[in-house]
Scaffold this motif. Sequence first.
Motif, PDB file in Angstrom:
ATOM      1  N   TYR A 130      35.461  33.209  56.501  1.00 42.80           N
ATOM      2  CA  TYR A 130      35.217  32.629  55.021  1.00 42.80           C
ATOM      3  C   TYR A 130      35.351  31.272  55.402  1.00 42.80           C
ATOM      4  CZ  TYR A 130      36.094  30.313  50.802  1.00 42.80           C
ATOM      5  OH  TYR A 130      36.288  29.696  49.860  1.00 42.80           O
ATOM      6  N   ALA A 131      34.273  30.635  54.997  1.00 48.28           N
ATOM      7  CA  ALA A 131      33.839  29.422  54.732  1.00 48.28           C
ATOM      8  C   ALA A 131      34.136  29.001  53.696  1.00 48.28           C
ATOM      9  CB  ALA A 131      33.617  28.426  55.726  1.00 48.28           C
ATOM     10  N   GLY A 132      35.490  27.686  52.714  1.00 44.90           N
ATOM     11  CA  GLY A 132      34.229  27.842  51.532  1.00 44.90           C
ATOM     12  C   GLY A 132      35.369  26.355  50.779  1.00 44.90           C
ATOM     13  N   TYR A 133      35.005  26.123  49.269  1.00 46.01           N
ATOM     14  CA  TYR A 133      35.754  25.384  48.796  1.00 46.01           C
ATOM     15  C   TYR A 133      36.748  25.615  48.070  1.00 46.01           C
ATOM     16  CZ  TYR A 133      31.444  22.160  49.616  1.00 46.01           C
ATOM     17  OH  TYR A 133      30.469  22.102  50.199  1.00 46.01           O
ATOM     18  N   ASP A 134      36.875  26.765  47.823  1.00 46.05           N
ATOM     19  CA  ASP A 134      38.017  27.476  47.423  1.00 46.05           C
ATOM     20  C   ASP A 134      38.561  28.306  48.324  1.00 46.05           C
ATOM     21  OD1 ASP A 134      37.019  27.311  44.277  1.00 46.05           O
ATOM     22  OD2 ASP A 134      36.095  28.477  44.469  1.00 46.05           O
ATOM     23  N   MET A 135      40.597  28.286  47.448  1.00 45.16           N
ATOM     24  CA  MET A 135      40.907  28.650  48.721  1.00 45.16           C
ATOM     25  C   MET A 135      41.746  29.990  49.367  1.00 45.16           C
ATOM     26  SD  MET A 135      45.276  28.322  48.655  1.00 45.16           S
ATOM     27  CE  MET A 135      45.596  27.050  47.908  1.00 45.16           C
ATOM     28  N   PHE A 136      40.191  30.475  47.971  1.00 44.58           N
ATOM     29  CA  PHE A 136      39.989  32.557  48.941  1.00 44.58           C
ATOM     30  C   PHE A 136      38.249  32.689  47.942  1.00 44.58           C
ATOM     31  CE2 PHE A 136      44.655  32.001  46.998  1.00 44.58           C
ATOM     32  CZ  PHE A 136      45.402  32.585  48.456  1.00 44.58           C
ATOM     33  N   VAL A 176      41.213  38.677  49.266  1.00 46.12           N
ATOM     34  CA  VAL A 176      41.180  38.049  50.497  1.00 46.12           C
ATOM     35  C   VAL A 176      40.472  39.916  51.520  1.00 46.12           C
ATOM     36  CG1 VAL A 176      43.180  36.939  49.772  1.00 46.12           C
ATOM     37  CG2 VAL A 176      43.331  39.284  50.085  1.00 46.12           C
ATOM     38  N   ALA A 177      39.742  40.437  50.890  1.00 48.28           N
ATOM     39  CA  ALA A 177      39.263  41.697  51.381  1.00 48.28           C
ATOM     40  C   ALA A 177      38.538  41.159  52.194  1.00 48.28           C
ATOM     41  CB  ALA A 177      38.660  42.410  50.181  1.00 48.28           C
ATOM     42  N   PRO A 178      38.646  41.286  53.504  1.00 47.95           N
ATOM     43  CA  PRO A 178      37.434  41.214  54.576  1.00 47.95           C
ATOM     44  C   PRO A 178      35.850  40.851  54.663  1.00 47.95           C
ATOM     45  CG  PRO A 178      39.566  41.833  55.644  1.00 47.95           C
ATOM     46  CD  PRO A 178      39.647  41.669  54.485  1.00 47.95           C
ATOM     47  N   GLY A 179      35.573  42.292  54.020  1.00 50.57           N
ATOM     48  CA  GLY A 179      34.665  42.448  54.592  1.00 50.57           C
ATOM     49  C   GLY A 179      34.300  41.648  52.562  1.00 50.57           C
ATOM     50  N   GLN A 180      34.058  40.898  51.599  1.00 50.91           N
ATOM     51  CA  GLN A 180      34.149  40.500  50.107  1.00 50.91           C
ATOM     52  C   GLN A 180      33.798  38.707  51.049  1.00 50.91           C
ATOM     53  OE1 GLN A 180      33.038  41.488  47.364  1.00 50.91           O
ATOM     54  NE2 GLN A 180      33.464  43.902  48.852  1.00 50.91           N
ATOM     55  N   TYR A 181      34.219  38.622  52.510  1.00 54.80           N
ATOM     56  CA  TYR A 181      34.286  37.006  52.242  1.00 54.80           C
ATOM     57  C   TYR A 181      32.592  36.679  52.623  1.00 54.80           C
ATOM     58  CZ  TYR A 181      39.208  37.470  54.630  1.00 54.80           C
ATOM     59  OH  TYR A 181      40.662  37.441  54.891  1.00 54.80           O
ATOM     60  N   THR A 182      32.712  35.493  52.147  1.00 59.74           N
ATOM     61  CA  THR A 182      30.993  34.602  51.924  1.00 59.74           C
ATOM     62  C   THR A 182      31.411  33.152  53.012  1.00 59.74           C
ATOM     63  OG1 THR A 182      31.557  34.149  49.782  1.00 59.74           O
ATOM     64  CG2 THR A 182      29.509  36.679  50.514  1.00 59.74           C
ATOM     65  N   ILE A 183      30.159  32.678  53.594  1.00 56.92           N
ATOM     66  CA  ILE A 183      30.460  31.675  53.881  1.00 56.92           C
ATOM     67  C   ILE A 183      29.480  30.588  52.677  1.00 56.92           C
ATOM     68  CG2 ILE A 183      29.142  30.043  55.413  1.00 56.92           C
ATOM     69  CD1 ILE A 183      30.072  33.686  56.640  1.00 56.92           C
ATOM     70  N   GLN A 184      29.751  29.342  52.059  1.00 57.06           N
ATOM     71  CA  GLN A 184      29.346  28.693  51.081  1.00 57.06           C
ATOM     72  C   GLN A 184      27.919  28.120  51.663  1.00 57.06           C
ATOM     73  OE1 GLN A 184      31.781  26.539  48.307  1.00 57.06           O
ATOM     74  NE2 GLN A 184      33.368  28.765  48.312  1.00 57.06           N
ATOM     75  N   GLU A 185      26.669  27.464  51.109  1.00 55.72           N
ATOM     76  CA  GLU A 185      26.008  26.703  51.584  1.00 55.72           C
ATOM     77  C   GLU A 185      26.810  25.524  51.613  1.00 55.72           C
ATOM     78  OE1 GLU A 185      21.491  27.968  50.978  1.00 55.72           O
ATOM     79  OE2 GLU A 185      22.672  29.518  49.377  1.00 55.72           O
ATOM     80  N   GLU A 186      25.505  24.915  52.227  1.00 53.77           N
ATOM     81  CA  GLU A 186      25.296  23.142  52.454  1.00 53.77           C
ATOM     82  C   GLU A 186      26.991  22.081  52.206  1.00 53.77           C
ATOM     83  OE1 GLU A 186      23.442  21.603  49.183  1.00 53.77           O
ATOM     84  OE2 GLU A 186      21.147  23.037  50.242  1.00 53.77           O
ATOM     85  N   LEU A 187      28.161  22.944  53.061  1.00 54.52           N
ATOM     86  CA  LEU A 187      29.335  23.060  53.281  1.00 54.52           C
ATOM     87  C   LEU A 187      29.015  20.995  53.891  1.00 54.52           C
ATOM     88  CD1 LEU A 187      31.354  25.895  55.909  1.00 54.52           C
ATOM     89  CD2 LEU A 187      31.049  25.716  53.212  1.00 54.52           C
ATOM     90  N   GLU A 188      30.826  20.472  53.413  1.00 56.72           N
ATOM     91  CA  GLU A 188      30.584  19.262  53.930  1.00 56.72           C
ATOM     92  C   GLU A 188      31.748  18.936  52.752  1.00 56.72           C
ATOM     93  OE1 GLU A 188      27.951  15.830  51.192  1.00 56.72           O
ATOM     94  OE2 GLU A 188      27.478  17.240  49.705  1.00 56.72           O
TER      95      GLU A 188
END
Length: 374
Positions: free
Chosen positions: A332-338, A348-360
Motif C-alpha cells: 500500500y502507498a497513499g496519503y492516508d494512514m490506512f 488493513v486486509a492485504p487483498g484490499q491494498y491499493t496504490i494511489q495515483e500521482e504520489l507526491e
Amino acid sequence: MMKKFYAVISGFVMILWFVSCESTPIESLLDQDSADGIELRQNTSKTTKGSVLRNCMVIDADRGCESGKPVSNFWWPGSPNLPADGLFGSIDGHKLSFIEYEDGSANIVGSTKKGDCVVEIDVWLHQRKDWDQWTADGGKLKKEGCYEIDPTLLHFYVVDNSRSTITASGSDCLAEGTFGVEQRPDPDDPNSPNFGFLVGPGAALWDTREGSDGVAGWGWVFDLETKERISVLDFNFLLDCGNTTLSGCETAFARGANGNTCFIGNGFNRWGWTIGPISEGSYSYQVFAGAGQCDTSKGTYVGTAHVTYADGTVEVDYELVEGVKINETHIYAGYDMFPTAKNGRPTVAPGQYTIQEELEGDIYVILHNVVCSE
C-alpha cells in the motif's frame, strides 16, 4: 541462495523482479483484488545491489569488562542531556541490521536509541580485505577491548563516505538532522594508523563473549554542506547471522523505527504496521514474521525492506535472510494512514491494498508478505 525482490510503484503500475536460483510464479505474488489495474512482468537481469552474502541482526555488546557501562551498539559522545558515555542501544522498534554483499561492501542500517535521541543509521562499508591484504596495504589492528583477538580470522572494511549518513532526532541528541559519516582515523592520511572496520570472531571488542561474531569500527560525523567534522562515533556489536527457522509459512510486515503505527488500537484486530508519514527519500525497515500483537519478541526477523520514494515512484527492495522466501507480497502507498476498502471504510486486509495515483508529498506505506521456509 539469498533471494531479492524488487518492486517499483508509480500510480497503478508495479514492476516486480526476482533474482533467485529458482523460479517463482509471478501470479502467486498478488491476489486478484490487489492485482486489478496492475501490470506485472519479470526481469531477472534487474538488481539494485550486489548479491547478499549474509543478513544479520545486531546484538548489543555487553561491555562487561567496563564497570558500570550499559549494553550498547553505538557510541556518539557529547550529547548535552545524556550521560557522558553517549552509549546507544537496541530497544523494541529501534534495532540495527548488518548486511554483507558479494561485491565487497556492507551496510549497517536501522536505528538505535539513548534517552529520547533516536539515530537512524545508514552506514556503508567497502573495500573488503582479509588480514594479509589489509596489512599489505598498511592497515593495522586497533588493540583495545576485553581480550586479545586473532586478526587472521577477521576481514576489514573502510567507510564509504559518499553514501554513509546518520539522522538524529530528539532533544537529547548532540545535534539534530542528517550528517555524513567518514572513516576515523583517515585511511588516506599517511601520518595516522588505518584501523578500518573489523568483522569476524572477537571483533566486538567491548563484549566479553570471547570469539563471538561481531563488528567494531570508528568514524567521524561531518556536516554534509560544509564538510566540517562535528564529532566522533564508534560501532561495537555482536552479530546473529544464524539461519531463520519458520514453521511453514507466516505473515510478515515491515516495521519502521520511527513513524510506525500498529494496526491494533486503531480499530483493527490484526497485527501489522503502517509506516509514515514519509517524505521523498530512502529508508530501510526490518521485516518480522509472526509478530502477534505487534510484539517483535514473539516474531522472527526475516530480512530488510529498502524503500526509495522519489518523483512519485516508490521502489521496494527486499533482502531476506537465508532459508526464507517470499510467496506473496502486497504493498500500500497513499496519503492516508490506512487503505480504503470498496465500502469506503479503512482496512488493513492485504487483498484490499491499493496504490494511489500521482504520489507526491508525504505518504504512508504498508509492506505485507507471506514468507515461507525454503
